[in-house]
Scaffold this motif. Sequence first.
Motif, mmCIF file in Angstrom:
data_model
loop_
_atom_site.group_PDB
_atom_site.id
_atom_site.type_symbol
_atom_site.label_atom_id
_atom_site.label_comp_id
_atom_site.label_asym_id
_atom_site.label_seq_id
_atom_site.Cartn_x
_atom_site.Cartn_y
_atom_site.Cartn_z
ATOM 1 N N UNK A 162 10.054 46.583 -4.218
ATOM 2 C CA UNK A 162 8.911 45.540 -4.701
ATOM 3 C C UNK A 162 7.368 45.917 -4.553
ATOM 4 N N UNK A 163 6.731 45.593 -5.648
ATOM 5 C CA UNK A 163 5.266 46.048 -5.408
ATOM 6 C C UNK A 163 5.060 45.134 -4.408
ATOM 7 N N UNK A 164 3.881 45.829 -3.416
ATOM 8 C CA UNK A 164 3.472 44.969 -2.427
ATOM 9 C C UNK A 164 4.137 44.726 -1.026
ATOM 10 N N UNK A 165 5.387 45.725 -1.004
ATOM 11 C CA UNK A 165 6.372 45.489 0.176
ATOM 12 C C UNK A 165 5.633 45.568 1.321
ATOM 13 N N UNK A 166 6.663 45.000 2.419
ATOM 14 C CA UNK A 166 5.871 45.112 3.971
ATOM 15 C C UNK A 166 6.671 46.285 4.477
ATOM 16 N N UNK A 167 6.368 46.214 5.642
ATOM 17 C CA UNK A 167 6.566 47.515 6.401
ATOM 18 C C UNK A 167 8.012 47.814 6.765
ATOM 19 N N UNK A 168 8.795 46.818 7.020
ATOM 20 C CA UNK A 168 10.263 46.452 7.314
ATOM 21 C C UNK A 168 11.197 46.087 5.995
ATOM 22 N N UNK A 169 10.509 46.077 4.840
ATOM 23 C CA UNK A 169 11.098 45.377 3.721
ATOM 24 C C UNK A 169 12.183 46.064 3.255
ATOM 25 N N UNK A 170 13.430 45.728 3.365
ATOM 26 C CA UNK A 170 14.328 46.369 2.491
ATOM 27 C C UNK A 170 15.224 45.274 1.428
ATOM 28 N N UNK A 171 15.838 45.716 0.564
ATOM 29 C CA UNK A 171 16.492 44.759 -0.377
ATOM 30 C C UNK A 171 18.085 44.947 -0.209
ATOM 31 N N UNK A 172 18.384 45.566 0.845
ATOM 32 C CA UNK A 172 19.913 45.429 1.308
ATOM 33 C C UNK A 172 19.922 44.748 2.356
ATOM 34 N N UNK A 173 21.078 43.838 2.562
ATOM 35 C CA UNK A 173 21.218 42.877 3.829
ATOM 36 C C UNK A 173 21.414 44.049 5.070
ATOM 37 N N UNK A 174 20.603 43.608 5.996
ATOM 38 C CA UNK A 174 20.482 44.409 7.439
ATOM 39 C C UNK A 174 19.669 45.691 7.183
ATOM 40 N N UNK A 175 19.091 45.869 5.979
ATOM 41 C CA UNK A 175 18.363 47.053 5.689
ATOM 42 C C UNK A 175 17.262 47.289 6.583
ATOM 43 N N UNK A 176 16.573 46.152 7.087
ATOM 44 C CA UNK A 176 15.516 46.481 7.865
ATOM 45 C C UNK A 176 15.772 47.129 9.401
ATOM 46 N N UNK A 177 17.172 47.032 9.768
ATOM 47 C CA UNK A 177 17.597 47.477 10.918
ATOM 48 C C UNK A 177 17.559 49.102 10.742
ATOM 49 N N UNK A 207 15.803 50.802 8.856
ATOM 50 C CA UNK A 207 14.269 51.213 8.824
ATOM 51 C C UNK A 207 13.722 51.344 10.335
ATOM 52 N N UNK A 208 13.715 50.216 10.953
ATOM 53 C CA UNK A 208 13.203 50.163 12.352
ATOM 54 C C UNK A 208 13.980 51.134 13.400
ATOM 55 N N UNK A 209 15.326 51.195 13.155
ATOM 56 C CA UNK A 209 15.968 52.246 13.806
ATOM 57 C C UNK A 209 15.631 53.743 13.773
#
Lengths: 474, 212
Positions: A70-85, A87-89
């Motif tokens: 997504x344009x302008x996405x944020x630092x932990x933004x994922x489009x997959x459920x739980x994807x932020x984990x 990224x942060x991991x």
Amino acid sequence: MTPSSTLFDKLWQEHCIQSDASGEDLLLIDRILLHERTGAVALEALREKGREVKTPAHVFCTMDHIVSNRPGRTRNEARTPGGDVFISSTRESAARSGVTLIDIDDARQGIVHVMAPELGIVQPGVSIVCPDSHTCSLGAFGALAWGIGSSAAEHALATQTLKQKKPANMRVTLKGGLHPGVYAKDIVLALIAQIGAGAAANHAVEFTGGGVRQMSMEGRMTLCNMAVEFAAFTALIAPDEKTFEYLAGREFAPTGAQLDDALSWWRDLASDEEAVFDKNITLDTDALAPQISWGVSPEQSGGIDQTLPFIADLPAEKRKAAENALAYMELQPGQRLLGEAVDGAFIGSCTNGRIEDLRAAAYILKGNQVSPDVKAICVPGSQAVKRQAEAEGVAEIFKQAGFEWGEPGCGYCFYAGGDTFAPGARVVSSTNRNFEGRQGPGVRTHLCSPATVAASAIEGVIADPREAGGVRPV
Amino acid sequence: MKPFTTHRGIAAPLLRDNIDTDQIIPSREMKTVGKTGLSEGLFAGWRYLTPNARDLNPDFILNKPAFQNATILVACANFGCGSSREHAVWALAEYGIRAVIAESFGSIFRANAIRNGVLPVSLPRASIARLATDLQDSAQPPQIEIDLNKCVLLMNSESEAVIMSFQLADAEREMLLNGFDPVDLTQTHSAKIEDFIRDHRIKRPWIYKDEI
């Protein structure tokens, strides 16, 4: 080395620490690439076993697989459920282990096989692995580059080596030129259709011939990228002046006196003239039409102007798969693909998300509008590609034509629970795989070049780029 | 890694070429940063009727009563092609699959399987067809017995016993038989590795540029 070694033999020998009695070799790994999908798993598993990354300076990790487009996405933004984990991991594991992390908000971020050449991480003659099957893309630089699993990545991280039985040699010679409207993607799809998706099992493939020399580095990467789609261990292309020019001045490429030393080695990296290959294939590209896949394996592809196979004409062992494929794709034997209505169009991925791909599509899109029935998306392969496209006006052409313009990542290529098209949508796509559900449940993917995607997006039906208002010469 | 010595179990015929790792486990099913909790997602696109629910597709081979407890798969050419995701093997292993018999394998999948105690058995197309015929025709699917010490498999069909031998590299066989950790094995050569790296650094210093 004997005077009849292939380039692959030479690179293998250069990195072979020892051979064991059963024929497995222990190879030195010069560079390891990771991404947040499988890299975090490998780094975490290493930590659980109390092991450390042996040479963190040789390990580079990017964020590409499940980050949002997504344009302008944020630092932990994922489009997959739980994807932020994931990224942060990955961020935490990378920091703890001291590897170079190219984070979401880094100006160098991009799809791993787009980013690694841009930064000069891949160089002729290096051995380089990544837990991603398309690592063979990097063989375009004359590197020994191959995709591995997460456990093998753990092994490489812990020991800077991998054990591997040496594959055989296969040469694919491209005879003939590249004609307007026909690109590296068309050539490799035609090749896979001809020889089959399992044809290069246990082989390393060297692409040679005038057609290869004529290609840009971008085209060569596209060619090598698809080698895994015909089961190759890896692909490679002997480096030349184009390769050296591409790498000049890149962040991790050698400089000064070291560059002179490197160049003198790089210039010798080629198969000997007398080298014997275990398999030889020649593909004449002169009469080639743009290619498009009709089924659910890349081998189920053909010329865009051909009719789909009559099942009865196929060899017996291919019939059942073709029937299944046509049923999934909702197509009929004997029909033409040209003129078949499309719902989606995608340009991006490690196969065709480079600046040259975007330029080829923009050349067709300029002054045109995407059909109102088509959801059209372009995701540049890296931040550098995106910046360059914006600077050249290519981005503006895409946007004016009605394409969405996303942030670099792999999402649309393999659906991770987020970015997708509607179930049942027919999509022309510059990606590498047309497997069932690859781009989302029920999505019907037709693989083709970015030019064919662009022409089809405008027409709203599968269209031949050669007839879409002219095509930029390759 | 769970060692593999001998195994006897129900074999399910999944007779397709080019079964890719996206089919073995779709990416939407890889939900955690770990190696477990994946068996539910095994063959999700074929095993369930709708993508995000768990209603079983009665036509899929592993859902048929006779094959519900299968621990061996029989497939055609190029099994495990596509994505390098090791989750495909982790899902198979967690589901209980101990061996996959196929004409050929995707190379990354094959390496992943061996590292996780799942035995890849390569057999010629005619042998696969022979096994498949018996597996499909029998009311009670015959069990297949695999002996990795001898590299043979045995199937007692209704009419006769079928014995087939297969090949595996010694190092791969050793790893499976003993459940060795490959990192531990490699680290026994660390002195030799260090010597090699020292020489390599002298020959190709630019590769080590970032450390200097």
